[in-house]
Design an enzyme around this catalytic site. Structure first.
Site, PDB file in Angstrom:
ATOM      1  N   LYS A 255       0.646  -1.164   0.166  1.00 28.37           N
ATOM      2  CA  LYS A 255      -0.118  -0.020   0.366  1.00 28.37           C
ATOM      3  C   LYS A 255       0.647   1.015  -0.515  1.00 28.37           C
ATOM      4  O   LYS A 255       2.185   1.182  -0.443  1.00 28.37           O
ATOM      5  CB  LYS A 255      -1.154  -0.207   0.913  1.00 28.37           C
TER       6      LYS A 255
ATOM      7  N   GLU B  47      -1.421  -0.866  -4.556  1.00 29.17           N
ATOM      8  CA  GLU B  47      -2.259   0.106  -4.883  1.00 29.17           C
ATOM      9  C   GLU B  47      -1.382   0.941  -4.779  1.00 29.17           C
ATOM     10  O   GLU B  47      -0.231   1.363  -5.320  1.00 29.17           O
ATOM     11  CB  GLU B  47      -2.455   0.045  -2.761  1.00 29.17           C
TER      12      GLU B  47
END
Length: 285
Positions: free
Chosen positions: A169, A202
């Site tokens: 992420k 992400e």
């Protein structure tokens, strides 16, 4: 995802710990006024509308507390229910039934709420090829039950925890020095440790999508907090290189529009962190 053996171990641990937490050195309310040899029967009464979940779990709880209890289910997990329905009957030692009662109700009320919420999202996606995923935004200690409830409601599970999938992420990417460095370091780590884990990245904007696509071996791209137009463009750029997942504040009002952008999955923390327990009662008969 974790194996069935691991999942079953998680569930068994939840039951053992919950009974320890609730009973301690004894259910003194029952010990004080219920004879040791007293027998009884109770029913699980539904006092709400939705999707029932946790029936199989309840059977496991009763079996853990007292293997001589007789469990007679009248409904199955995933059944749509209405006020007045009876999910199951339980018969045997009155003390044992009372000892298991609160864990059964707590779990079933929460699991049914999650299954009901998930089913509403699944229905909103009907006719599209997009599937709904849960997240790790779960109640500490009972993740296995909440993810189980998502599947009962027709959804699919994302990774179970930090150990069964690589998910890079924004903070991972920034701490690693950028997208390409994060991917390269991850591939090296997996090779060095002999692990076979899927990699999800992400992306915060279309430029990050383009950079991710320069590397091979990415299983899915998380298209996070994109608007509709940018989501469509991201899906076009990615093509069949890997799977796509939309996330970030997607609601029942917007989920269909994101699905129509062509993403493979939509993940929503609301399935598990924003539900109201279903009203259920265990009543003596």
């Amino acid at each position: 995802m974790i194996s069935k053996e691991q999942f079953d171990k998680e569930v068994a641990g939840i039951i053992s710990n919950a009974i320890r937490e609730d009973v301690g050195d004894g259910d003194h309310s029952s010990l004080a006024c219920i004879p040791k040899d007293a027998k009884g029967k109770a029913k699980l009464l539904v006092k709400d509308n939705g999707v029932i979940a946790g029936i199989e779990f309840s059977k496991m709880v009763f079996d853990f507390v007292d293997k001589d209890l007789i469990f007679d289910n009248k409904l199955n997990d995933g059944s749509e229910v209405a006020y007045g329905d009876i999910a199951f009957y339980i018969e045997g030692s009155s003390r044992s039934i009372l000892k298991a009662e609160r864990l059964v109700l707590n779990a079933m009320q929460r699991m049914s709420a999650i299954a009901t919420k998930t089913k509403s999202f699944v229905d909103l996606l009907e006719g599209t090829s997009t599937k709904i995923l849960d997240t790790r935004k779960t109640t500490p200690g009972i993740r296995a039950l909440e993810k189980w409830a998502v599947t009962i409601g027709g959804g699919e599970n994302h990774r179970f925890a930090l150990y069964d999938m690589i998910m890079l992420k924004d903070n991972h990417i920034d701490f690693a020095g950028g997208i390409t460095k994060a991917i390269d370091k991850t591939k090296s780590y997996l090779k060095e440790t002999g692990r076979d884990l899927k990699i999800i990245l992400e992306a915060r904007d279309l430029n990050e999508i383009k950079e991710i696509l320069k590397s091979d071996g990415v299983y899915r791209i998380l298209i996070d907090n994109f608007n509709y137009e940018d989501t469509k463009e991201a899906v076009r750029l990615i093509g069949d290189r890997c799977l796509t997942e939309s996330s970030g504040g997607i609601t029942e009002e917007t989920i269909r529009k994101y699905a129509n952008c062509g993403v493979d999955y939509i993940s929503s923390g609301a399935l598990t962190h924003s539900v109201y327990n279903m009203d259920l009662s265990l009543k003596a008969v």
